[in-house]
Every structure is written in C-alpha cells, then in structure tokens.
Design a protein around this motif. Structure first.
Motif, PDB file in Angstrom:
ATOM      1  N   ASP A  30      -1.448  -7.550 -14.810  1.00 33.93           N
ATOM      2  CA  ASP A  30      -2.196  -7.452 -13.553  1.00 33.93           C
ATOM      3  C   ASP A  30      -3.679  -7.427 -13.881  1.00 33.93           C
ATOM      4  O   ASP A  30      -4.312  -6.389 -13.906  1.00 33.93           O
ATOM      5  CB  ASP A  30      -1.787  -6.166 -12.812  1.00 33.93           C
ATOM      6  CG  ASP A  30      -1.728  -6.411 -11.317  1.00 33.93           C
ATOM      7  OD1 ASP A  30      -2.274  -7.440 -10.878  1.00 33.93           O
ATOM      8  OD2 ASP A  30      -1.136  -5.584 -10.607  1.00 33.93           O
ATOM      9  N   ARG A  38      -9.439  -3.505 -18.418  1.00 29.24           N
ATOM     10  CA  ARG A  38      -8.220  -3.778 -17.646  1.00 29.24           C
ATOM     11  C   ARG A  38      -7.135  -2.814 -18.125  1.00 29.24           C
ATOM     12  O   ARG A  38      -6.861  -2.750 -19.321  1.00 29.24           O
ATOM     13  CB  ARG A  38      -7.756  -5.208 -17.888  1.00 29.24           C
ATOM     14  CG  ARG A  38      -8.590  -6.246 -17.179  1.00 29.24           C
ATOM     15  CD  ARG A  38      -8.143  -7.632 -17.588  1.00 29.24           C
ATOM     16  NE  ARG A  38      -8.807  -8.637 -16.779  1.00 29.24           N
ATOM     17  CZ  ARG A  38      -8.967  -9.899 -17.150  1.00 29.24           C
ATOM     18  NH1 ARG A  38      -8.516 -10.296 -18.323  1.00 29.24           N
ATOM     19  NH2 ARG A  38      -9.561 -10.757 -16.353  1.00 29.24           N
ATOM     20  N   THR A  39      -6.531  -2.080 -17.215  1.00 28.22           N
ATOM     21  CA  THR A  39      -5.454  -1.196 -17.657  1.00 28.22           C
ATOM     22  C   THR A  39      -4.143  -1.971 -17.811  1.00 28.22           C
ATOM     23  O   THR A  39      -3.268  -1.578 -18.560  1.00 28.22           O
ATOM     24  CB  THR A  39      -5.244  -0.019 -16.685  1.00 28.22           C
ATOM     25  OG1 THR A  39      -5.058  -0.539 -15.388  1.00 28.22           O
ATOM     26  CG2 THR A  39      -6.438   0.910 -16.709  1.00 28.22           C
ATOM     27  N   PHE A  40      -4.005  -3.061 -17.046  1.00 26.12           N
ATOM     28  CA  PHE A  40      -2.847  -3.924 -17.217  1.00 26.12           C
ATOM     29  C   PHE A  40      -3.316  -5.331 -17.559  1.00 26.12           C
ATOM     30  O   PHE A  40      -3.195  -6.236 -16.744  1.00 26.12           O
ATOM     31  CB  PHE A  40      -1.991  -3.943 -15.944  1.00 26.12           C
ATOM     32  CG  PHE A  40      -1.327  -2.634 -15.647  1.00 26.12           C
ATOM     33  CD1 PHE A  40      -0.056  -2.370 -16.114  1.00 26.12           C
ATOM     34  CD2 PHE A  40      -1.975  -1.668 -14.895  1.00 26.12           C
ATOM     35  CE1 PHE A  40       0.572  -1.168 -15.847  1.00 26.12           C
ATOM     36  CE2 PHE A  40      -1.361  -0.451 -14.623  1.00 26.12           C
ATOM     37  CZ  PHE A  40      -0.090  -0.197 -15.098  1.00 26.12           C
ATOM     38  N   PRO A  41      -3.904  -5.519 -18.736  1.00 30.77           N
ATOM     39  CA  PRO A  41      -4.539  -6.811 -19.034  1.00 30.77           C
ATOM     40  C   PRO A  41      -3.569  -7.980 -18.981  1.00 30.77           C
ATOM     41  O   PRO A  41      -3.964  -9.098 -18.701  1.00 30.77           O
ATOM     42  CB  PRO A  41      -5.096  -6.619 -20.445  1.00 30.77           C
ATOM     43  CG  PRO A  41      -4.401  -5.457 -21.006  1.00 30.77           C
ATOM     44  CD  PRO A  41      -3.984  -4.595 -19.867  1.00 30.77           C
TER      45      PRO A  41
END
Lengths: 169, 817
Positions: free
Chosen positions: A52, A46-49
């Motif tokens: 997002d 996840r890049t925005f855990p």
C-alpha cells in the motif's frame, strides 16, 4: 472493572487536511503539523511500501522520532500531496518488470535480463528466496546488491516471460 | 548339573510359563483386565477364607508380578473390611500369609522407586511392605490403593483421610502396543506386529476409487500393451519359418540342383487373413518372399509403435491418478493433523510427522499407481508367455521353465539380504547426518574446547562404517548380477540343447526356437518384480499404517455434541479440584481450586515443574483435566465449543513463533481481515511500531524462517501486538519477558501494562518484578497451591514466596554491581 482497551484508540492519525508539506532549498521536506509546529528535514516513510504505497505514510523528524502518520496522501492539499508523492517516488525505487528476456543459472543463483518500466536492466540473485510471490500474483525480487524489483501480476506476463519466471517459483 | 544358583529355579519357573510352541520371547501379553477383584488360585482362596470371620467378605484381591526378593512371581494382596492379607510366597520357610488388622492402619502408601513400586501400610508403631510390583501392573495398584484407603478409613476413623490420589485413564502408553504388548519402534509409532496388511491395502485402494474413470482404462490399456508387446516375438517365428527358411532353401536348392525348388505356400499363422488383406491392399506379392518379409516387418514395427505410444498414454494417465491420490491423502492427513490435540504432538517428533505426510504418502502413491498395476501386469505377462510357449511346444516349454525356481529363489534370497544391508546402510547414513547436525550448530563449543580432532575422528569412524556398509552392498550386487545372468543363460542353453534336439527330430522349427529365445529374455523382469512384491507390500502397509494412524487418532480434546457457543464473556475463571497428568506416572496438577475475578491479574509463581504451564494449558484447553472442572463465567470449558473458547483467549508465549509472511500478516494472524489501521494501532500499543517502520519494507517486511532476522525482543513485541489485536477477555502471558534484555523488558513491560487493562490475566514469570501489577499471586508447589494472596500478604506470611523474593533481590543486587 476497567474496560478493555479499544484497539484503534492506540493510534491517532494526523489530520492530513491541516498538514502542509513543502520542500526546502536543501531538497528536504518541511512539514507543518496541525498544531502549527514546523519540522525541517523530515523523513517520509511508507509503512506498507510493497502492498500500500500511498497510504499510512509515517513522518519522522530528523531524530527519527515519529511526528505522525498520514492515512492517505490524497487527504493532503494538492500541493502537499505533490511534494510528498515526489519525495516518496525518489525515496523508493522499485522498477516494475514488464518482460523477461532471459533468466539463467542454477541452485537459485540466477542472472536476469529484463525489461522494466524504467528501462532494460540486468541483475543477479543470490538465492531463490529473494523471489517472493504474493497470492494476488505480485512478485517481489531483491537482487544481490539489495535493489528491488516487482512484477505487478505474473499471470499477465507474456508466455515466454511466464515460462522463465515459473522456473524460479 | 553343578553349581546351580538358588535363584535360577525360580527363573526357570518363570520361563516355563510361556508356551513352548512358537516364540516364547514374543508371547502375546494382552492387557490384563483392570480389576481390583481378581480370581485367586483355589488353594490361596481356601487359606485366605480360613482366616476370615463369619460373613466377612473379600473386597479387594490383586496380584503382583514381583516377589520381594526381586524375582518375577505372583504375590497377592487381599483385603476385607476388617483385615488386609498379604500373601508372600517368596518368604521362607513356606508360603506365608501375613495378616494386618485394618483398624490399626493409619495410611496406605505407594512408594515409587526405580522400575518398581512398593505398596506400604503404615501403622502407629511401624510400617509393613505388603506388595512389590513392576510398572507393568501399576495401573491396577493405582486403582486399588484408593479402595484400600476407603476400607481403612471405614475401619479406622483416625486414619489419614487423604488417599494417594492418582487420576485414571490419563495419557496413553505409546511405548508398547495396546493390543499385543509388543514394543513400538520410536520412529514409527505403529506396531509392526499388528499391522493388518490386507485390510490396509483395501483401505488404500479406496483412495484410488474416485479416480477409477481414469485408472480403469489405464489398467485395460496396460493389459492390452502387455499382450500386444509379445506379438513381435511371435511374428519373428513367422519370419523365420515361413519366409527366411523357405527362401534360403529355395536359393540353396536352386544353386545346388539348378532346378526350381518348390517354395511352400506362405502361411501367416494367426494373422493369415489380415496379412493377406494388407498385402493385397499394398499390392505386394502375397506369395513372394520379399513382400511377405516386408509386410511382417512392417507389422512388427506397427505393433512396437502401438506399444510405445500406448505406454506413454498409460504412463500419463497413471501419473494423474497417482498424483491425485497423493494430493488427497496429503490434504486429508494434514487436515486431521490440525484437528489433533497437543498430546498427539508431544508423543511424536516433528520430523517423524513430516515424513509421514511427505515420504509415506509418496510411497503409497507409488504402491497404488505402480505396484498394484505391476502386480496385475506382470502376472498377466507371465501367463501370456507361458501360454504362448505351451501352445507352441509344451515339451520345450517345460524344459524352459526348469531354471524358474532358481530364479525365484535367488531373487527372494538376495532381495532379503539386500534389504537388510540397505537398512543398516541407511541407519549409518543417518548417523552421519546426526553427527553433522550436532557439531555444526555446536561449532563454538567444539572450537572453544579444542575438540576438532575428536570430532574429525568420530566423523571418520562413521564414514568408515558407511564405507563398510556400501562394500557389503557392493558384494551382494556384484554377486547377484552374474548369478542371475547365469540362470538366464542356463535357460537359453537348455533351449538350444532341447530345442536343437527337437529340431533334429522334426518336432520343432527354427522359428519356434527363435521365439522361445525371445520369450525367455522377457521372462526375467516380471519374475523379478513379482518377487519384490512382498517387500513392497509390507513397506506400503507400514506406510499406510503410519498415515492412517494420524487419520484414525481421535482428538483427545474435541467439541462435545452438546457444546455451546460462548459470547461476550466477562472473564471469570474458576478451577475446581483439578487433577491432571501428562502420563500415568506423575501428577502435574494435584487438586487445584481457586477463582479469578473478571479483570483480575493472577501471577503464577513456582519452581519449574510446579505446574504453572500446565495450569495454562488447561485454561486454553490444550488438554482436558483428568478430574475436576474449569469454568469460565460459570460454563464448564469442556461443554463449550473449542473455537468459541479460544476466541476469548489471547496468548503470549516465551518463545514467540512467527510464521512465514510479512509482519502485517503475523500481527493480523489473530484477527483475519484486520484493517491496516488496526494493525498499526496494535503494533503501536505493543511498542513495536517504531522498529517496524525502520525496516526498509516496513510492515511488508518478510519474517519467518527465510525472512529478515528479527531479534527476540522484536519477535516478542510482534507477538504481543498479535495478542492485543485479538482483544481477548482472558490473556495468558507465559514467560513473556524472560528471554530479552532488561531494556527491552521494560519496553515490553510497558506494552504489557496496556495489554492487561480490563482483562483477566494469567501471567507466569520467573522474574518476580514482571508480576508487580498482579492483583494476586498463586504460588504453586508440586502441582498444588502452596500460597495465594497479594504481594504484601505473601511477604508478610514469610513462606515460599517471601523466600523466592528474597533470593531474587539478592541476585539483582549482585547484578547491579
């Protein structure tokens, strides 16, 4: 004179409808990319855990090289989405705190006794900076062992929990 | 007197100039008016005029503050269009006028030296020093020198045309007060001599005004409390005189005479009606002693209860007012702080500015919310107490007040001593902190050179200083308390003595004596706080000045009224005769003229201090040039709205700054509302995406002071992503790759290469390899353009750039081994 770069050209997302995600017998992800290439033991990140969790999922190969980014897992086929979602569920463990029973300690070193959506738990914090509050009311907590917890919206906690939490913010 | 040195007579003369009344050392030295045509003493004027030809007019006449032997005194430089006359009173045997024909002069120079300058006139065969002056009057000479040079060039066409160019009005001298010339303490930035206390206090009160609907009732409540709180003391008199004493007499009388002694009918003092009423309502026997006593005691309790609860309410109200004032002051100060230009920040250190917004504002809150109320309340209390005393028995009241002057004297005396002792102590504590602040981060140096013992001794010396300071304070405290107590005690002794004798004479009742005692006990606190008021006043005024200084400083770089918007620029930047100086002493830029085409990359090269960063500071309008213009697409930057201008400019600095927040926040800082797509794209373009994804929290990773540690190269790439996201037409790279290792540098190089595409770029770099993509290189030297051209052109020229290149190649060879 050259035209200045168009910023969004710098990243090409994967065409998710043509990506196939399956699980191997080794409990690892197998990803078939739109160009037909298949990669085993793929890591989904996840890049925005925190902000997002089901969008902008980066797929890394076994070497850690990025294969591409899936903008939204909903764009995947039903089966692929299910596999990827369960993989992410497994990879990222962050219980949601629903109630704080007790919170004591001083100088930022605190012991928490809480109820989460994964059951009751007790943990300790090393500094008060491990409690991070976002404007939206979300709270992220990192305990002394490096485990993570979140509170979806601290305004919606019950009065006792709120009062206890407030001492840490 | 014997053995008087010859110089001392001159020095005495200097001192005689200061007025003998008042403080000669702190004579007001208002800034002399800046003029190059000063009024000469009559004698000098006559002597000068005698030298002049008919119709020759004096164009310049300025005085120095030094003589050539280095003593203070006034020499003169006078110039007409034909000649220059130097009046030098120091030279023997008598005051001398030297005459120099302007037609023989080649150049006029200022020779800058240590603490003083010399004005020198250069001729073909020799040079003459015509004036020596200290830095105090150098602005005047800076102004006069170009005028002299003009006169010279008119008289002698062969003279050097270029006059020493000094921009005027640049930078402010913040070491000295502009109005009184008094030195300004570094920590404060405010002239202690000039603080207009009264004005400041009124200005402060204005901040309380919006909250008057709470502040006014709180004030009224306080007056009521102060009044009511004295009543129990008054009631105690009633209890003694009208209940206890008659009752005792009745009891004693009954036992002694066995006959019913007469009990006087109860009098209730001022409250007669109320007490009768309450007693009646409570069906207590009015005339009966017991009921009377209970009623009075109940009244005391009631009054006390009222005072306590009203105080609580008032305290809460004033806290509300005070905190509101604090918040408003802080927000307004911070808002203005953000509007201020960089020069303001350069003059002051961060800690100083921070303490203004935190400590000074809090001190002001305390003064408005508590100090002013204390002033009114305590004055009222004293008046009430005096009124009560004089009303009861004016003779005894006068006696009681005898220790008051002592009380006031000692409170003020000790207060002053105490503040001196504490300020010394405070400084010593600060020294302890500064030792810690320097040795803890520098611990590697301390250990490496085995200097632990030295540091321990240094620290121990300092703790001893603190110990001594604390003991001085303790000496005062331990002395102060007994003295105060003795003064108060002597007051009560006086009451016993005088009051007792009055009781013998029947002029005073026992109850009155009791009341005087009670009142005396309440006298001390208000007197104490009122005596401290002056100091509180001064402190508040200083704090107010520190806060208001921020609010009153106009931003030196601000939008002009007629400033225009700037949209869709192409990115052409043109410098024309730009002069700039951070202070008045040295020019950072000395007439820079060159242009950059849209999309061109300009590399700025030069030694440190050559003016590279200054040039960049002017493009972004962190400062405005003192002279000359900078145009972007033909718009003078000073005529453009700041916000519009800076929207077109992206900056990547040597030491990139990350704010408290997530990486995504930090990248998105340059473009509010940027989508995640854009943020990821910018990070990819900046070669930052790969390491960001490896963080467990990805783009949500918290960075900044308390966040995850991010290495220098990573920080740099985040800041490049920030600049890429903004997509500016003009890009500034200030040593963007100097603080990272070679591999990271190549990573960043690659990102930069993408970033510079299609933009006008100004890049500063010490490593010349960084500038390999530059279209043209500008070599700066002492604020001037030394060379300009492409890499190949400059190499061919074999000038400054070529030699720089050579040195770096040699270095990198060594490194390669």
């Amino acid at each position: 004179m050259q035209e200045a770069m168009q910023i969004t050209d710098e990243v090409q997302f994967l065409d998710a409808s043509k990506v196939k995600v399956t699980r191997s017998a080794f409990e690892e992800l197998i990803v078939k990319l739109p160009d037909g290439e298949t990669h085993t033991s793929v890591e989904a990140v996840r890049t925005f855990p925190l902000t997002d969790s089901n969008k902008y999922i980066a797929l890394l190969d076994s070497e850690g090289e990025e294969l591409g980014i899936i903008q939204d897992i909903k764009q995947l086929s039903r089966n692929s989405e299910k596999v990827l979602a369960s993989e992410l569920q497994k990879r990222y463990f962050m219980p949601k705190i629903t109630k704080i029973h007790a919170l004591e300690g001083q100088f930022g070193v605190t012991r928490w006794d809480v109820e989460t959506n994964r059951g009751p738990v007790q943990f300790g914090l090393r500094t008060r900076y491990d409690v991070v509050t976002l404007d939206s009311g979300r709270v992220f907590i990192k305990d002394a062992d490096g485990n993570r917890y979140e509170i979806e919206n601290y305004h919606r906690l019950d009065a006792t929990s709120f009062a206890l939490l407030e001492t840490q913010m | 007197m014997h053995g008087m040195r010859p110089g001392s007579s001159v020095r005495r003369e200097f001192f005689r100039k200061s007025p003998s009344n008042g403080h000669p050392a702190f004579e007001k030295q208002a800034d002399e008016e800046l003029t190059t045509m000063e009024e000469m003493p009559e004698e000098l004027e006559n002597r000068a005029q005698a030298l002049l030809a008919n119709g020759e007019e004096i164009k310049v006449a300025i005085s120095t503050d030094l003589q050539f032997d280095g003593t203070y005194g006034k020499d003169w430089v006078i110039a007409t269009d034909k000649r220059l006359i130097a009046f030098n009173q120091n030279s023997t045997p008598q005051h001398q006028l030297r005459e120099i024909s302007l037609s023989s002069v080649e150049a006029v120079e200022i020779v800058e030296m240590h603490g003083n300058n010399i004005l020198k006139v250069r001729m073909p065969e020799n040079a003459v020093e015509v004036a020596r002056y200290s830095r105090r009057v150098s602005p005047k000479f800076d102004l006069a020198t170009p005028e002299l040079a003009t006169l010279v060039s008119e008289a002698n066409p062969n003279a050097e045309q270029e006059a020493p160019h000094r921009p005027q009005g640049s930078g402010k001298n913040k070491d000295k007060c502009e109005t009184c010339g008094h030195p300004i303490p570094r920590w404060s930035g405010v002239c202690v001599n000039c603080v207009e206390k009264r004005k400041l206090i009124f200005r402060l009160i204005r901040y309380a005004y919006p909250f008057w609907h709470v502040a006014a009732p709180a004030l009224a409540l306080m007056m009521l409390i102060r009044f009511v709180s004295l009543y129990p003391t008054y009631l105690s008199k009633e209890v003694v005189d009208n209940v206890l004493v008659p009752a005792e007499r009745a009891v004693v009388g009954a036992t002694v005479t066995q006959t019913g002694a007469e009990i006087p009918p109860p009098t209730w003092g001022h409250l007669s009606g109320i007490v009768d009423g309450i007693a009646e309502w409570m069906t207590l026997p009015v005339a009966g002693s017991w009921g009377h006593l209970v009623t009075l005691i109940l009244l005391m309790v009631g009054f006390n209860f009222f005072t306590m609860s009203a105080s609580a309410v008032r305290g809460y109200m004033m806290a509300w007012v005070g905190q509101n004032i604090t918040r408003r002051l802080r927000n307004e100060t911070y808002e203005h702080l953000n509007a201020l230009s960089l020069d303001f920040y350069n003059d002051r250190d961060t800690g100083n500015l921070m303490s203004r917004i935190t400590e000074d504002v809090a001190r002001l809150r305390d003064f408005i919310a508590n100090g002013l109320q204390d002033l009114i309340g305590d004055s009222l209390t004293l008046i009430f107490i005096c009124a009560l005393m004089f009303n009861e028995n004016w003779r005894l009241a006068l006696w009681t007040l005898i220790p008051l002057p002592c009380l006031i004297f000692f409170t003020i005396f000790f207060g002053q001593k105490m503040s001196k002792v504490f300020s010394v102590l405070w400084k010593r504590y600060a020294d302890i902190s500064s030792i810690l602040a320097s040795t803890i981060p520098g611990v590697r140096v301390v250990k490496a050179f085995a200097r632990e013992r030295y540091e321990i001794n240094r620290f121990s010396e300092q703790t001893y200083q603190v110990f001594q300071g604390e003991m001085n304070a303790a000496k005062l405290w331990t002395l102060y308390r007994p003295i105060m107590e003795f003064i108060i005690f002597s007051g009560s002794i006086l009451i016993w003595l005088v009051g007792g004798s009055q009781i013998f004479g029947g002029a005073l009742t026992l109850g009155q004596l009791m009341m005087f005692h009670g009142l005396m006990g309440r006298f001390f606190r208000p007197v104490y706080t009122l005596c401290q008021m002056n100091e509180r006043f001064i402190r508040a005024a200083t704090s107010a000045d520190r806060v208001f200084e921020i609010m009153d400083t106009p931003p030196s770089v601000a939008d002009r009224k007629e400033a225009v918007e700037l949209s869709n620029i192409r990115g052409a930047v043109e410098f024309k005769d730009v002069y700039f100086s951070y202070d008045t002493e040295k020019n950072a830029l000395n007439g820079i003229s060159f242009g950059a085409e849209p999309g061109e990359m300009i590399g700025l090269v030069g030694h440190s201090g050559a003016g590279k960063s200054t040039l960049i500071n002017l493009i972004t309008r962190f400062y405005d040039p003192n002279e000359g213009t900078i145009k972007i697409d033909g718009h003078d930057t000073q005529q453009v709205k700041l916000k519009a201008l800076r929207q077109q400019i992206g900056v990547v600095l040597q030491d990139p700054f990350l704010f408290q927040g997530s990486i995504a926040d930090n990248i998105g800082y340059s473009k509010p509302g940027a989508s995640r797509h854009e943020i990821i794209a910018a990070a990819k373009a900046a070669n930052a995406h790969n390491f960001i994804v490896k963080f467990p929290d990805g783009y949500d990773t918290m960075v900044g002071e308390r966040g995850t540690r991010v290495s220098g190269g990573e920080r740099q790439r985040i800041s490049i992503a920030r600049a890429i996201l903004k997509n500016p037409r003009i890009l500034i790279l200030d040593e963007a790759t100097s603080s990272v290792d070679t591999e990271t540098e190549s990573n960043i190089q690659e990102a930069l290469e993408r970033l510079v595409r299609g933009r006008t770029v100004f890049a500063i770099a010490h490593r010349l390899s960084t500038l390999k993509y530059a279209d043209r290189l500008v070599v700066l030297k002492n604020g001037k353009i030394d060379e300009i051209g492409t890499h190949e052109e400059l190499l061919a020229k074999e000038g400054t750039y070529a030699s720089l290149c050579e040195k770096q190649t040699e270095l990198s060879k060594i490194r390669a081994w």
